[in-house]
Design an enzyme around this catalytic site. Structure first.
Site, PDB file in Angstrom:
ATOM      1  N   ASN A  65       0.751  -1.179  -0.194  1.00  0.00           N
ATOM      2  CA  ASN A  65      -0.039   0.018  -0.090  1.00  0.00           C
ATOM      3  C   ASN A  65       0.888   1.326  -0.022  1.00  0.00           C
ATOM      4  O   ASN A  65       2.069   1.365  -0.291  1.00  0.00           O
ATOM      5  CB  ASN A  65      -1.045  -0.046   0.944  1.00  0.00           C
ATOM      6  CG  ASN A  65      -2.309   0.733   0.553  1.00  0.00           C
ATOM      7  OD1 ASN A  65      -2.441   2.083   0.468  1.00  0.00           O
ATOM      8  ND2 ASN A  65      -3.210  -0.203   0.141  1.00  0.00           N
ATOM      9  N   ARG A  66       0.397   2.373   0.468  1.00  0.00           N
ATOM     10  CA  ARG A  66       0.923   3.706   0.085  1.00  0.00           C
ATOM     11  C   ARG A  66       1.638   4.340   1.094  1.00  0.00           C
ATOM     12  O   ARG A  66       1.358   4.160   2.293  1.00  0.00           O
ATOM     13  CB  ARG A  66      -0.294   4.676  -0.168  1.00  0.00           C
ATOM     14  CG  ARG A  66      -1.124   4.271  -1.458  1.00  0.00           C
ATOM     15  CD  ARG A  66      -2.336   4.925  -1.807  1.00  0.00           C
ATOM     16  NE  ARG A  66      -2.993   4.861  -2.936  1.00  0.00           N
ATOM     17  CZ  ARG A  66      -3.728   3.464  -3.144  1.00  0.00           C
ATOM     18  NH1 ARG A  66      -3.785   2.826  -2.221  1.00  0.00           N
ATOM     19  NH2 ARG A  66      -4.121   3.487  -4.375  1.00  0.00           N
ATOM     20  N   HIS A  91       2.969  -0.011  -3.090  1.00  0.00           N
ATOM     21  CA  HIS A  91       3.211  -1.557  -3.242  1.00  0.00           C
ATOM     22  C   HIS A  91       4.798  -1.772  -3.462  1.00  0.00           C
ATOM     23  O   HIS A  91       5.053  -2.546  -4.432  1.00  0.00           O
ATOM     24  CB  HIS A  91       2.362  -2.117  -4.407  1.00  0.00           C
ATOM     25  CG  HIS A  91       0.991  -2.316  -3.869  1.00  0.00           C
ATOM     26  ND1 HIS A  91       0.397  -2.300  -2.669  1.00  0.00           N
ATOM     27  CD2 HIS A  91      -0.176  -2.462  -4.713  1.00  0.00           C
ATOM     28  CE1 HIS A  91      -0.642  -2.536  -2.620  1.00  0.00           C
ATOM     29  NE2 HIS A  91      -1.277  -2.587  -3.674  1.00  0.00           N
ATOM     30  N   HIS A 165      -1.635 -10.572  -2.266  1.00  0.00           N
ATOM     31  CA  HIS A 165      -2.310  -9.635  -3.338  1.00  0.00           C
ATOM     32  C   HIS A 165      -3.375 -10.741  -4.030  1.00  0.00           C
ATOM     33  O   HIS A 165      -3.617 -10.210  -5.101  1.00  0.00           O
ATOM     34  CB  HIS A 165      -1.888  -8.683  -4.099  1.00  0.00           C
ATOM     35  CG  HIS A 165      -2.428  -7.289  -4.131  1.00  0.00           C
ATOM     36  ND1 HIS A 165      -3.445  -7.369  -5.317  1.00  0.00           N
ATOM     37  CD2 HIS A 165      -2.445  -6.283  -3.648  1.00  0.00           C
ATOM     38  CE1 HIS A 165      -3.929  -6.190  -5.309  1.00  0.00           C
ATOM     39  NE2 HIS A 165      -3.263  -5.407  -4.472  1.00  0.00           N
ATOM     40  N   SER A 166      -3.891 -11.772  -3.476  1.00  0.00           N
ATOM     41  CA  SER A 166      -4.587 -12.429  -4.450  1.00  0.00           C
ATOM     42  C   SER A 166      -6.075 -11.710  -4.622  1.00  0.00           C
ATOM     43  O   SER A 166      -6.495 -11.153  -3.661  1.00  0.00           O
ATOM     44  CB  SER A 166      -5.084 -13.803  -3.728  1.00  0.00           C
ATOM     45  OG  SER A 166      -4.251 -14.820  -4.313  1.00  0.00           O
ATOM     46  N   TYR A 167      -6.382 -11.731  -5.947  1.00  0.00           N
ATOM     47  CA  TYR A 167      -7.917 -11.311  -6.204  1.00  0.00           C
ATOM     48  C   TYR A 167      -8.777 -12.358  -6.164  1.00  0.00           C
ATOM     49  O   TYR A 167      -8.809 -13.397  -7.032  1.00  0.00           O
ATOM     50  CB  TYR A 167      -8.208 -10.600  -7.637  1.00  0.00           C
ATOM     51  CG  TYR A 167      -7.474  -9.367  -7.792  1.00  0.00           C
ATOM     52  CD1 TYR A 167      -5.942  -9.316  -7.420  1.00  0.00           C
ATOM     53  CD2 TYR A 167      -8.060  -8.277  -7.819  1.00  0.00           C
ATOM     54  CE1 TYR A 167      -5.677  -7.906  -7.835  1.00  0.00           C
ATOM     55  CE2 TYR A 167      -7.448  -6.812  -8.145  1.00  0.00           C
ATOM     56  CZ  TYR A 167      -6.164  -6.801  -8.230  1.00  0.00           C
ATOM     57  OH  TYR A 167      -5.644  -5.660  -8.358  1.00  0.00           O
ATOM     58  N   ASP A 237     -11.849   0.208  -0.739  1.00  0.00           N
ATOM     59  CA  ASP A 237     -10.337   0.192  -0.653  1.00  0.00           C
ATOM     60  C   ASP A 237      -9.819   0.925   0.281  1.00  0.00           C
ATOM     61  O   ASP A 237      -9.144   1.789   0.148  1.00  0.00           O
ATOM     62  CB  ASP A 237     -10.063   0.956  -2.249  1.00  0.00           C
ATOM     63  CG  ASP A 237      -8.408   0.704  -2.465  1.00  0.00           C
ATOM     64  OD1 ASP A 237      -7.750  -0.190  -1.649  1.00  0.00           O
ATOM     65  OD2 ASP A 237      -8.126   1.448  -3.410  1.00  0.00           O
ATOM     66  N   GLN A 274      -6.507  -4.731   4.196  1.00  0.00           N
ATOM     67  CA  GLN A 274      -7.120  -3.731   2.864  1.00  0.00           C
ATOM     68  C   GLN A 274      -8.250  -4.699   2.416  1.00  0.00           C
ATOM     69  O   GLN A 274      -7.809  -5.886   1.801  1.00  0.00           O
ATOM     70  CB  GLN A 274      -5.769  -3.511   2.085  1.00  0.00           C
ATOM     71  CG  GLN A 274      -6.174  -2.484   1.182  1.00  0.00           C
ATOM     72  CD  GLN A 274      -6.338  -1.032   1.632  1.00  0.00           C
ATOM     73  OE1 GLN A 274      -5.760  -0.830   2.612  1.00  0.00           O
ATOM     74  NE2 GLN A 274      -6.524  -0.149   0.694  1.00  0.00           N
ATOM     75  N   GLU A 302      -6.020  -7.985   1.920  1.00  0.00           N
ATOM     76  CA  GLU A 302      -4.493  -8.112   1.886  1.00  0.00           C
ATOM     77  C   GLU A 302      -4.063  -7.654   3.472  1.00  0.00           C
ATOM     78  O   GLU A 302      -4.663  -6.566   4.122  1.00  0.00           O
ATOM     79  CB  GLU A 302      -3.971  -6.678   1.249  1.00  0.00           C
ATOM     80  CG  GLU A 302      -4.453  -6.920  -0.209  1.00  0.00           C
ATOM     81  CD  GLU A 302      -4.421  -5.498  -0.827  1.00  0.00           C
ATOM     82  OE1 GLU A 302      -3.432  -4.863  -0.944  1.00  0.00           O
ATOM     83  OE2 GLU A 302      -5.651  -5.332  -1.580  1.00  0.00           O
TER      84      GLU A 302
END
Ligand code: GAL
Length: 339
Positions: A65-66, A91, A165-167, A237, A274, A302
Site C-alpha cells: 500500500n501507500r 506497493h 495480493h490475490s484477487y 479500498d 485492506q 490484504e
C-alpha cells in the site's frame, strides 16, 4: 518460470510461481463438488513482471500500500522512495518484490505440501535502506487452508510491510462481479483517507457507515452510497483495523458466495486488512484463458500494517532493526456452506 503445484487429499490445489511469488491458480470445490479456479491470474512470467499487472496473486513489498510522497525518516535520516503512482509510493515502487523472480525450493512440512520462496532486496532498492532478505512459505494444509508464513531480516534499520495480493472470485467465473459476495470484517474501526487515498491518521468507527461489515453484508448493498470515502476510493479500498491486535493469529474477514456455497475465511496476526473490490480493473488486463478482467470482478483481502505507517507515529510500527526477525502468518481457509 518455475511452477509448483501444491495439493491436499481433498483435491484443493494451487499453482505457485517464482515470478512475484504469485499464486497463479487455486482450485476449490463448490457445494456440488465442482472444482473451479477462484483467483485471477496471468499466463506468463513476463506478464507478472510487467508494470501494468494489477498485482494478481503476488507478494507485495517492501511496503504494501501507500507511503505519502514516498518519504519517511528513520534514525534522523530522511529517505525518498520511488513515486510510482500519483503523489505516493505504492506497493514497493516501480519494481517492487512483486516484479521479481524469487528463488524457490519445495520443502517438507508436517502441515501439507509446501514451497519456500526467497527474495534478497539490496540496500537502497526503490529507496529503502538495508539489505533485506524475505522468505515466504506457502503451505496447503489438510484443513483446506493456504497458509502464508513470512520471515525477514535486515542489516540496517528499515521499514517492512509485505502482503499477499490475490484477487478472489468465489463464483469460479471471473466474468461475474464480486458484488454479490457477502463480506464480514472483524473490525470496529477503519483508517479513513484523504483525497490522495492516504490515511488521515484517525481511527474512525465503522458504526452507521458503509464500512460496517461486522455482520456479513453483501458488497453491492452500500458500495454506491453517497459517501465521501467511497467516492474518493471509487468503491471499497480501505484499511480496516482488525479487532484484538496482540500479535496472535485471529479471524480477520470472510467472504461467502451463496450460489456456489464457497466460503473464504482470512486469519492473520497483522493489525490491519485492506479490503479492495477491484475498482481499478477495467477489462484491460487479460488473464488466464484469455479472460478480460473487468470492473470489480475480484476482491482482495490484504493482511497488513496500516498504509503510511512510517509517517504516522500513532500507528503500530513497521520498523525492522538489524538483529530482529520479522514474522507474519496469514491464512486463507476454504469451505462450503449449504444455505
Ligand atoms: C490495492 C490498493 C488499490 C490498488 C490495487 C492495485 O492493494 O489498495 O488502491 O492500488 O492494490 O491496483
Amino acid at each position: 518460470m518455475k511452477r509448483f503445484n501444491l495439493k491436499n487429499s481433498n483435491g484443493i490445489n494451487a499453482d505457485i510461481i517464482d515470478a512475484g511469488a504469485a499464486v497463479q491458480s487455486l482450485f476449490v470445490p463448490d457445494k456440488n463438488g465442482n472444482y473451479e479456479d477462484i483467483v485471477l491470474g496471468l499466463e506468463t512470467p513476463e506478464e507478472y513482471l510487467s508494470n501494468n499487472d494489477p498485482y494478481f496473486g503476488v507478494i507485495v513489498g517492501r511496503y504494501g500500500n501507500r507511503i505519502d510522497e514516498g518519504k519517511f525518516s528513520l534514525g534522523g535520516k530522511s529517505y525518498q522512495l520511488t513515486i510510482n503512482e500519483g503523489t505516493y509510493h505504492l506497493h514497493g515502487g516501480v519494481n517492487g518484490f512483486s516484479k521479481k523472480i524469487w528463488s524457490t525450493e519445495k520443502i517438507k512440512s508436517n502441515l501439507g505440501d509446501a514451497v519456500k520462496l526467497v527474495y534478497h532486496s539490496k540496500d537502497m532498492e526503490e529507496g529503502y535502506p538495508g539489505n533485506l532478505t524475505l522468505t515466504v512459505i506457502y503451505t496447503l494444509t489438510e484443513a483446506n487452508e493456504l497458509r502464508i508464513e513470512y520471515e525477514a531480516s535486515t542489516d540496517k534499520e528499515t521499514v517492512l510491510n509485505p502482503t499477499h495480493h490475490s484477487y478472489f472470485n468465489l463464483t469460479g467465473n471471473p466474468q461475474n462481479t464480486i458484488l454479490g459476495h457477502e463480506v464480514m470484517i472483524n473490525a470496529d474501526k477503519y483508517t479513513p483517507v484523504n483525497k490522495t487515498i492516504i490515511p488521515t491518521g484517525e481511527l474512525a468507527s465503522v458504526m452507521n457507515t458503509p464500512m460496517d461489515f461486522r455482520k456479513p453484508t453483501e458488497i453491492g448493498l452500500h458500495i454506491e452510497d453517497d459517501n465521501e470515502q467511497l467516492k474518493i476510493a471509487g468503491g471499497y479500498d480501505f484499511n480496516w483495523v482488525i479487532n484484538d491486535f496482540t500479535g496472535k493469529v485471529r479471524k480477520a474477514a470472510s467472504a461467502f458466495d451463496s450460489n456456489s456455497g464457497r466460503l473464504l475465511e482470512v486469519f492473520t496476526d497483522q493489525p490491519g486488512i485492506q479490503f479492495y473490490t477491484g475498482n481499478f480493473l477495467n477489462g484491460k488486463a487479460i488473464g488466464k484463458n484469455e479472460t478480460a478482467y473487468k470492473y470489480r470482478c475480484g476482491l482482495c483481502f490484504e493482511a497488513q500494517h496500516f498504509p503510511n505507517s512510517p509517517n504516522e507515529k500513532s500507528f503500530p510500527t513497521t520498523v525492522l532493526k538489524p538483529g530482529e526477525v520479522y514474522k507474519q502468518t496469514t491464512i486463507y481457509k476454504f469451505s462450503v456452506l449449504n444455505q
